[in-house]
Write an enzyme that holds these catalytic residues in place. Structure first.
Site, mmCIF file in Angstrom:
data_model
loop_
_atom_site.group_PDB
_atom_site.id
_atom_site.type_symbol
_atom_site.label_atom_id
_atom_site.label_comp_id
_atom_site.label_asym_id
_atom_site.label_seq_id
_atom_site.Cartn_x
_atom_site.Cartn_y
_atom_site.Cartn_z
ATOM 1 N N THR A 24 0.823 -1.222 0.000
ATOM 2 C CA THR A 24 0.000 0.000 0.000
ATOM 3 C C THR A 24 0.856 1.271 0.000
ATOM 4 O O THR A 24 0.669 2.159 -0.818
ATOM 5 C CB THR A 24 -0.915 -0.016 1.248
ATOM 6 O OG1 THR A 24 -1.652 -1.238 1.231
ATOM 7 C CG2 THR A 24 -1.861 1.160 1.265
ATOM 8 N N ILE A 25 1.787 1.360 0.923
ATOM 9 C CA ILE A 25 2.595 2.588 1.033
ATOM 10 C C ILE A 25 3.735 2.553 0.015
ATOM 11 O O ILE A 25 3.985 3.545 -0.691
ATOM 12 C CB ILE A 25 3.163 2.733 2.468
ATOM 13 C CG1 ILE A 25 2.012 2.775 3.504
ATOM 14 C CG2 ILE A 25 4.059 3.965 2.583
ATOM 15 C CD1 ILE A 25 1.039 3.922 3.368
ATOM 16 N N HIS A 41 -9.841 7.582 7.662
ATOM 17 C CA HIS A 41 -10.086 7.813 9.089
ATOM 18 C C HIS A 41 -10.820 9.153 9.251
ATOM 19 O O HIS A 41 -10.666 10.042 8.413
ATOM 20 C CB HIS A 41 -8.773 7.954 9.866
ATOM 21 C CG HIS A 41 -7.828 6.782 9.756
ATOM 22 N ND1 HIS A 41 -8.151 5.518 10.186
ATOM 23 C CD2 HIS A 41 -6.561 6.706 9.295
ATOM 24 C CE1 HIS A 41 -7.098 4.709 9.992
ATOM 25 N NE2 HIS A 41 -6.127 5.410 9.451
ATOM 26 N N SER A 67 2.874 7.314 11.740
ATOM 27 C CA SER A 67 1.704 6.696 11.100
ATOM 28 C C SER A 67 0.828 7.746 10.425
ATOM 29 O O SER A 67 0.979 8.950 10.650
ATOM 30 C CB SER A 67 0.885 5.946 12.151
ATOM 31 O OG SER A 67 0.167 6.896 12.935
ATOM 32 N N CYS A 68 -0.127 7.260 9.646
ATOM 33 C CA CYS A 68 -1.055 8.164 8.947
ATOM 34 C C CYS A 68 -1.794 9.065 9.934
ATOM 35 O O CYS A 68 -1.898 10.281 9.729
ATOM 36 C CB CYS A 68 -2.047 7.339 8.134
ATOM 37 S SG CYS A 68 -2.775 5.956 9.038
ATOM 38 N N ASN A 69 -2.297 8.494 11.024
ATOM 39 C CA ASN A 69 -3.038 9.303 11.999
ATOM 40 C C ASN A 69 -2.140 10.318 12.686
ATOM 41 O O ASN A 69 -2.513 11.473 12.877
ATOM 42 C CB ASN A 69 -3.681 8.384 13.046
ATOM 43 C CG ASN A 69 -4.948 7.738 12.530
ATOM 44 O OD1 ASN A 69 -5.845 8.428 12.040
ATOM 45 N ND2 ASN A 69 -5.038 6.420 12.619
ATOM 46 N N HIS A 106 -1.747 6.816 19.780
ATOM 47 C CA HIS A 106 -1.505 7.935 18.851
ATOM 48 C C HIS A 106 -1.013 9.193 19.565
ATOM 49 O O HIS A 106 -0.142 9.909 19.053
ATOM 50 C CB HIS A 106 -2.781 8.243 18.062
ATOM 51 C CG HIS A 106 -3.333 7.031 17.367
ATOM 52 N ND1 HIS A 106 -4.284 6.211 17.943
ATOM 53 C CD2 HIS A 106 -3.018 6.484 16.177
ATOM 54 C CE1 HIS A 106 -4.562 5.211 17.112
ATOM 55 N NE2 HIS A 106 -3.807 5.343 16.035
ATOM 56 N N GLY A 107 -1.604 9.463 20.757
ATOM 57 C CA GLY A 107 -1.169 10.657 21.499
ATOM 58 C C GLY A 107 0.311 10.571 21.851
ATOM 59 O O GLY A 107 1.099 11.476 21.517
HETATM 60 N N1 LIG Z 1 -1.712 1.127 5.060
HETATM 61 C C1 LIG Z 1 -1.776 2.121 5.895
HETATM 62 O O1 LIG Z 1 -2.853 2.583 6.206
HETATM 63 C C2 LIG Z 1 -0.530 2.718 6.466
HETATM 64 C C3 LIG Z 1 -0.516 4.084 6.720
HETATM 65 C C4 LIG Z 1 0.639 4.657 7.244
HETATM 66 C C5 LIG Z 1 1.716 3.866 7.569
HETATM 67 N N2 LIG Z 1 1.660 2.531 7.345
HETATM 68 C C6 LIG Z 1 2.827 1.741 7.711
HETATM 69 O O2 LIG Z 1 3.567 1.461 6.532
HETATM 70 C C7 LIG Z 1 4.212 0.176 6.646
HETATM 71 C C8 LIG Z 1 3.753 -0.669 5.485
HETATM 72 O O3 LIG Z 1 2.355 -0.809 5.545
HETATM 73 P P1 LIG Z 1 1.492 -1.169 4.262
HETATM 74 O O4 LIG Z 1 0.084 -0.860 4.626
HETATM 75 O O5 LIG Z 1 2.064 -0.585 3.042
HETATM 76 O O6 LIG Z 1 1.671 -2.734 4.258
HETATM 77 P P2 LIG Z 1 1.313 -3.722 3.078
HETATM 78 O O7 LIG Z 1 0.266 -3.155 2.189
HETATM 79 O O8 LIG Z 1 1.086 -5.045 3.693
HETATM 80 O O9 LIG Z 1 2.656 -3.727 2.228
HETATM 81 C C9 LIG Z 1 3.831 -4.262 2.697
HETATM 82 C C10 LIG Z 1 4.431 -5.065 1.564
HETATM 83 O O10 LIG Z 1 5.698 -5.540 1.946
HETATM 84 C C11 LIG Z 1 5.901 -6.820 1.355
HETATM 85 N N3 LIG Z 1 6.732 -7.596 2.278
HETATM 86 C C12 LIG Z 1 6.370 -8.478 3.209
HETATM 87 N N4 LIG Z 1 7.450 -8.919 3.883
HETATM 88 C C13 LIG Z 1 8.515 -8.300 3.329
HETATM 89 C C14 LIG Z 1 9.896 -8.337 3.568
HETATM 90 N N5 LIG Z 1 10.434 -9.118 4.515
HETATM 91 N N6 LIG Z 1 10.704 -7.562 2.800
HETATM 92 C C15 LIG Z 1 10.210 -6.780 1.835
HETATM 93 N N7 LIG Z 1 8.885 -6.703 1.559
HETATM 94 C C16 LIG Z 1 8.051 -7.447 2.319
HETATM 95 C C17 LIG Z 1 4.531 -7.412 1.149
HETATM 96 O O11 LIG Z 1 4.382 -7.854 -0.179
HETATM 97 P P3 LIG Z 1 4.921 -9.229 -0.677
HETATM 98 O O12 LIG Z 1 4.885 -10.208 0.471
HETATM 99 O O13 LIG Z 1 4.016 -9.566 -1.796
HETATM 100 O O14 LIG Z 1 6.278 -8.919 -1.113
HETATM 101 C C18 LIG Z 1 3.566 -6.264 1.258
HETATM 102 O O15 LIG Z 1 2.879 -5.973 0.058
HETATM 103 C C19 LIG Z 1 3.817 -0.352 8.027
HETATM 104 O O16 LIG Z 1 4.784 0.052 8.962
HETATM 105 C C20 LIG Z 1 2.509 0.387 8.315
HETATM 106 O O17 LIG Z 1 2.219 0.488 9.680
HETATM 107 C C21 LIG Z 1 0.566 1.941 6.770
#
Ligand SMILES: NC(=O)c1ccc[n+]([C@@H]2O[C@H](COP(=O)([O-])OP(=O)(O)OC[C@H]3O[C@@H](n4cnc5c(N)ncnc54)[C@H](OP(=O)(O)O)[C@@H]3O)[C@@H](O)[C@H]2O)c1
Length: 355
Positions: free
Chosen positions: A11-12, A220, A139-141, A194-195
């Site tokens: 996603t990110i 959110h 984080s996003c929030n 979050h706080g």
């Molecule tokens: N989504 C949100 O709302 C959001 C907002 C802000 C911050 N974040 C933060 O951003 C980070 C990523 O979140 P995300 O939502 O983008 O997660 P995500 O959609 O699950 O994407 C993470 C990707 O990393 C890959 N992955 C898994 N294990 C891995 C490894 N060992 N090495 C390299 N790639 C790997 C996975 O794909 P494959 O297994 O297919 O390779 C997966 O698609 C987290 O810390 C999250 O808390 C997320």
């Protein structure tokens, strides 16, 4: 040119990779994934070099007919900065690899605050980045809250902030998240994390947050109550916040009454993936009584940290100031309401009369 690799293309990561490609001062070296799937296919079709996050899985990419450039260590070695967008907890483990190659790294908000040398939100502490080798884009929030608090704290001082975060249950692609028929205090304890996370950026602000999870994937919604140290007047606050490039007021006359129409608005203007990089503040919700300020704001969890990741790259690997970096990021991505309308006009089926 700053050479940037993206480890974790979900996603990110995929949004950050696309954003890097439109920066005039950055080159995307490539992206890393663990397994071949539709996102791997898209990365290749986008022309991105794909690296195997798990070298043992290189064969499974070959079997799926997907070209791999090399193991992730090659990506790290060829990059000045790695944006680590792997699932929570993995970024911290990856830091050993980044250290071994003396490559600077940006972690995401799912990591603990102490996994990186500092937490980062462009508007609040870009200029505090010095010799650090790792920063964590919160984080996003937390990004959304910090963007709102920064100008208020600077101009009026913030005595207390009390925020209820009504959080989406999962992202649209997360088929295993929920709830599907519930409204869940999450966590049941107050404050939520979050706080304290905002306090990693603004240690002095008295902030308490409560979290609720709902069956939605859109965005959110924050219900914000802030007591300022000095009395501002509603118009002054409106002007102050309107001048912030990453906050926009949803105009009352737009009649956008919820997060569904807000996302529809973003899609209608042609925003890629319907992304909203800005905090979206409901204009008519802004209420100021003495030193008390209340409002609703919406945060698109998949998108708002993308501009911050781009700025964090410059903070770690360039001499550019906060103002220069934020301006460049905003310009190249098209952040802000006016850019959205301009994009919409560019994509319009029927040209405007003066075109
Ligand atoms: N989504 C949100 O709302 C959001 C907002 C802000 C911050 N974040 C933060 O951003 C980070 C990523 O979140 P995300 O939502 O983008 O997660 P995500 O959609 O699950 O994407 C993470 C990707 O990393 C890959 N992955 C898994 N294990 C891995 C490894 N060992 N090495 C390299 N790639 C790997 C996975 O794909 P494959 O297994 O297919 O390779 C997966 O698609 C987290 O810390 C999250 O808390 C997320």
């Amino acid at each position: 040119m700053i050479r940037v690799g993206v480890n974790g293309y979900g996603t990110i990561g995929k949004r950050v990779a696309d954003a890097i490609c439109v920066q005039p001062d950055m080159n995307l070296v490539g992206v890393a994934k663990t397994r071949p799937n539709y996102e791997a296919e898209i990365a290749i079709r986008n022309g991105y070099d794909l690296y195997a996050a798990d070298p043992a899985q290189m064969g499974s990419f070959a079997e799926a007919g997907i070209d791999i450039t090399g193991p992730v260590s090659d990506l790290v070695a060829a990059s000045d900065v790695i944006v680590d967008a792997t699932p929570s907890g993995i970024g911290e483990q990856n830091c050993k690899l980044y250290d071994a190659h003396s490559t600077k790294a940006i972690l995401q908000g799912g990591e603990d605050a102490d996994a990186a040398e500092m937490s980062f939100v462009s508007r609040a502490n870009y200029d505090d980045v010095g010799d650090e080798r790792t920063v964590r884009v919160v984080s996003c929030n937390t990004t959304g809250l910090t963007r709102l608090l920064a100008p208020l704290a600077e101009r009026y001082g913030v005595e207390t902030a009390r925020v209820t975060l009504i959080r989406r249950g999962g992202d649209p692609g997360e088929i295993d998240r929920g709830p599907i028929n519930d409204i869940v205090p999450d966590p049941t304890e107050i404050p939520s994390h979050h706080g304290p996370d905002v306090n990693t950026i603004f240690p002095e602000i008295d902030i308490e947050t409560a979290g609720v999870k709902v069956p939605a994937t859109l965005m959110h919604l924050h219900s914000v109550n802030i007591t300022l140290e000095r009395e501002p007047g509603a118009q002054r606050v409106h002007e102050l916040l309107q001048n912030e490039s990453r906050l926009f007021f949803i105009p009352e006359q737009a009649k956008i009454g919820g997060l569904g129409p807000l996302k529809e608005f973003a899609r209608d203007t042609g925003r890629t993936r319907g992304d909203l990089w800005e905090n979206c503040l409901w204009e008519e919700s802004l209420t100021v009584a003495g030193t008390d300020l209340s409002l609703f704001q919406s945060i698109h969890q998949e998108a708002d940290v993308v501009p911050e990741n781009i700025d964090a790259i410059r903070a770690l690997a360039s001499e550019q100031s906060r103002e220069e970096s934020m301006r460049l990021t905003d310009e190249t991505l098209g952040v802000g309401l006016e850019s959205m309308f301009a994009d919409s006009r560019r994509r319009a089926v029927r040209p405007a009369a003066d075109d």
